[in-house]
Enzyme design. Structure first.
Site, PDB file in Angstrom:
ATOM      1  N   HIS A  98      21.468 -19.443 -32.298  1.00 43.79           N
ATOM      2  CA  HIS A  98      20.810 -18.975 -31.080  1.00 43.79           C
ATOM      3  C   HIS A  98      19.497 -19.738 -30.934  1.00 43.79           C
ATOM      4  CE1 HIS A  98      22.902 -14.764 -31.026  1.00 43.79           C
ATOM      5  NE2 HIS A  98      23.764 -15.767 -31.175  1.00 43.79           N
ATOM      6  N   CYS A 117      18.609 -11.022 -29.540  1.00 42.14           N
ATOM      7  CA  CYS A 117      19.576 -10.094 -30.115  1.00 42.14           C
ATOM      8  C   CYS A 117      19.006  -9.521 -31.410  1.00 42.14           C
ATOM      9  CB  CYS A 117      20.908 -10.803 -30.366  1.00 42.14           C
ATOM     10  SG  CYS A 117      20.856 -11.963 -31.749  1.00 42.14           S
ATOM     11  N   CYS A 160      18.409 -12.164 -34.189  1.00 40.93           N
ATOM     12  CA  CYS A 160      17.217 -12.972 -33.939  1.00 40.93           C
ATOM     13  C   CYS A 160      15.940 -12.148 -34.076  1.00 40.93           C
ATOM     14  CB  CYS A 160      17.298 -13.611 -32.560  1.00 40.93           C
ATOM     15  SG  CYS A 160      18.625 -14.842 -32.434  1.00 40.93           S
ATOM     16  N   GLU A 198      16.510 -18.715 -30.660  1.00 43.94           N
ATOM     17  CA  GLU A 198      15.446 -18.180 -31.503  1.00 43.94           C
ATOM     18  C   GLU A 198      15.579 -18.647 -32.950  1.00 43.94           C
ATOM     19  OE1 GLU A 198      16.410 -15.017 -28.335  1.00 43.94           O
ATOM     20  OE2 GLU A 198      17.521 -16.438 -29.573  1.00 43.94           O
TER      21      GLU A 198
END
Length: 155
Positions: free
Chosen positions: A57, A87, A90, A59
């Site tokens: 992701h 999420c 993260c 992040e």
């Protein structure tokens, strides 16, 4: 806390990173890590598809890059800005690295699994965590939905 003007300026950079992610075939998420004055340390976007890894992701990529750039795993003097709510994976990693200011645009997508919001993760965090949602929310949401429709893919 960053000023509203600086929040919007940094969010535009996060949106640019999301657009670059889409251009390379990844999901429409992007962000940056900056110091408390708004100086960008690293910026990037989602790389799940291009790296073939579901944990890439935006992040997670940002945290890795910032730790390498700064030569430390302690990012406590920095902020994270993303075009969408991080999420739970993260959020936990962001907190683990010491970041205590999270800014985001669009709300978490309802199909996230688990559907565990940043504020819920924050309830179990040692120390204070500033979560600032809704920065350019409509623009960020529209960007994500447009890219997802173009990709004809929802994860």
């Amino acid at each position: 806390m960053l000023s509203c003007e600086l929040q919007e300026k940094l969010m535009r950079i996060a949106q640019q990173q999301a657009a670059l992610a889409v251009e390379r075939g990844d999901y429409p998420f992007g962000g940056l890590i900056a110091d408390k004055e708004g100086n960008v340390i690293v910026k990037d976007g989602n790389r799940e598809k291009t790296l073939g890894c579901p944990t890439r992701h935006a992040e997670m990529t940002l945290l890795e890059k910032a730790c390498k750039e700064l030569g430390t795993n302690d990012l406590s003097g920095y902020i994270l800005m993303c075009n969408a709510e991080p999420c739970s994976m993260c959020s936990s990693a962001i907190i683990k690295c010491g970041i205590r200011e999270i800014y985001f645009g669009a709300d978490m997508e309802e199909f996230c699994n688990p559907l565990l919001r940043v504020a819920e993760v924050a309830e179990y965090t040692k120390g204070e965590l500033l979560v600032v949602p809704g920065i350019l929310k409509e623009e960020c949401t529209a960007q994500i939905f447009a890219a997802r429709e173009e990709q004809n893919e929802w994860v």
